[in-house]
Design an enzyme around this catalytic site. Structure first.
Site, short mmCIF file in Angstrom:
data_model
loop_
_atom_site.label_atom_id
_atom_site.label_comp_id
_atom_site.label_asym_id
_atom_site.label_seq_id
_atom_site.Cartn_x
_atom_site.Cartn_y
_atom_site.Cartn_z
N PRO A 126 0.79 -1.23 0.00
CA PRO A 126 0.00 0.00 0.00
C PRO A 126 0.82 1.28 0.00
CG PRO A 126 0.19 -0.82 2.23
CD PRO A 126 0.94 -1.80 1.36
N GLU A 127 2.10 1.20 -0.40
CA GLU A 127 3.00 2.35 -0.27
C GLU A 127 2.46 3.62 -0.92
OE1 GLU A 127 5.89 -1.06 0.47
OE2 GLU A 127 3.99 -0.72 -0.55
N VAL A 128 1.86 3.51 -2.12
CA VAL A 128 1.40 4.74 -2.80
C VAL A 128 0.33 5.45 -1.98
CG1 VAL A 128 2.04 3.98 -5.11
CG2 VAL A 128 -0.26 3.47 -4.25
N ARG A 130 0.52 5.95 1.07
CA ARG A 130 1.26 6.71 2.09
C ARG A 130 2.18 7.74 1.44
NH1 ARG A 130 -2.25 4.17 4.07
NH2 ARG A 130 -2.04 2.20 5.20
#
Length: 252
Positions: A126-128, A130
Site C-alpha cells: 500500500p506504499e502509494v 502513504r
C-alpha cells in the site's frame, strides 16, 4: 525482550522470529539492524544452510514503523537498512507468513527464496497510499509475478489473500495456520538434500539470468524510494496514517 529471536533448530537450520508483536512486527532501525546482523552471522557459519523467517504474534510483518518513519532524520537510515537486509539474504531463505505481510513486510517475504503462507494471510503493497514508492519491493516482484501482476499490486495497492498470492506466484504453498512451521521445515529439509555448493551456484545463476543483478536493482530502487520518502506526499501520507484520517493529495 529481543526484537529478533534466534532459534537454531539444527546445525543447518535457523529460525529468526521478528519479535515486536505489540506493533505487528513493524520494522524499526533497531529491528532491521538486529535482523541483518543475525542474517550475516548465519551466512558466516559454514554449517548454516537454511534460514526460516517468521513473525511473533498476530502478523508476520506490517512494514515500516510509520511513527519512526515520520522522523525525517531517520528516513535515510531506515531505507538503507531495508535495502541492506534484502541483499543480505545469501542463504536459502524461507518465509513462514501469517496474519499480514504488508509493505516492507511483504518486501522481506518477497526477497525470500520460498514462501509458505497461512490460509488467512493478507498480503499487499500500500506504499502509494502513504505517498511512498515500493521501489525496493519491485526488485523482487518483477522477477516473481511479472509486470502485469506487479502493476495491479502496486497501483491498486489492495490487500490480496493467500490463495490469490499463490495463483500469481507470490507464495509457494498455502496451508492451515497450525501447519505453517511444519511445512516450512519440510521445505528446509528438502533443501538440505542438495549439495551446498550446487545450491549456492544455482541461487547465484537464478539472479544472474536476469538482465540486471539484484544489487543493481536495489541501488536504483533505493534512489526512487528515498526521493519519495523526502517528498511532501510522504509527509502527508504518513501523517494521515498516524492521525487515522484520509490523506489530502495535491497533484504535482
Amino acid at each position: 525482550m529481543p526484537v529478533v529471536i534466534i532459534e537454531k533448530q539444527t546445525p543447518q537450520i535457523t529460525v529468526l522470529t521478528l519479535n515486536r508483536p505489540e506493533r505487528r512486527n513493524a520494522l524499526t532501525i533497531e529491528l532491521l539492524t538486529e535482523l541483518t546482523a543475525e542474517i550475516e552471522a548465519a551466512s558466516a557459519d559454514e554449517q548454516q544452510r537454511v534460514l526460516i523467517l517468521r513473525g511473533a504474534g498476530a502478523a508476520f510483518c506490517t512494514g515500516l514503523d510509520l511513527k519512526e518513519a515520520a522522523d525525517k532524520k531517520k528516513a535515510h537510515a531506515t531505507a538503507e537498512m531495508v535495502a541492506k537486509t534484502l541483499i543480505t539474504l545469501s542463504l536459502i531463505t524461507i518465509a513462514a507468513v501469517h496474519g499480514a505481510a504488508v509493505a516492507g513486510g511483504a518486501g522481506i517475504m518477497s526477497a525470500c527464496d520460498l514462501v509458505v503462507a497461512a490460509e488467512r494471510t493478507k498480503i499487499g503493497y500500500p506504499e502509494v497510499r502513504r505517498g511512498l514508492v515500493a521501489g525496493l519491493v519491485m526488485t523482487f516482484l518483477r522477477r516473481q509475478v511479472g509486470e502485469r501482476n506487479m502493476r495491479e499490486l502496486l497501483f491498486g495497492s489492495e490487500l490480496i489473500n493467500a490463495q490469490r498470492a499463490l495463483e500469481i506466484g507470490l507464495v509457494n504453498r498455502v496451508v492451515a495456520q497450525d501447519e505453517l512451521m511444519s511445512k516450512a521445515q519440510k521445505f528446509a529439509y528438502s533443501v538440505l538434500q542438495g549439495a551446498p555448493g550446487a545450491l549456492a551456484r544455482t541461487k547465484k545463476l537464478i539472479e544472474e539470468l536476469s538482465s540486471s543483478s539484484v544489487k543493481e536493482d536495489v541501488d536504483l530502487a533505493l534512489k526512487y524510494h528515498l526521493q519519495a520518502r523526502e517528498s511532501d506526499e510522504a509527509r502527508e501520507g504518513i501523517a494521515a496514517f498516524n492521525e487515522k484520517r484520509s490523506p489530502k493529495w495535491i497533484r504535482p
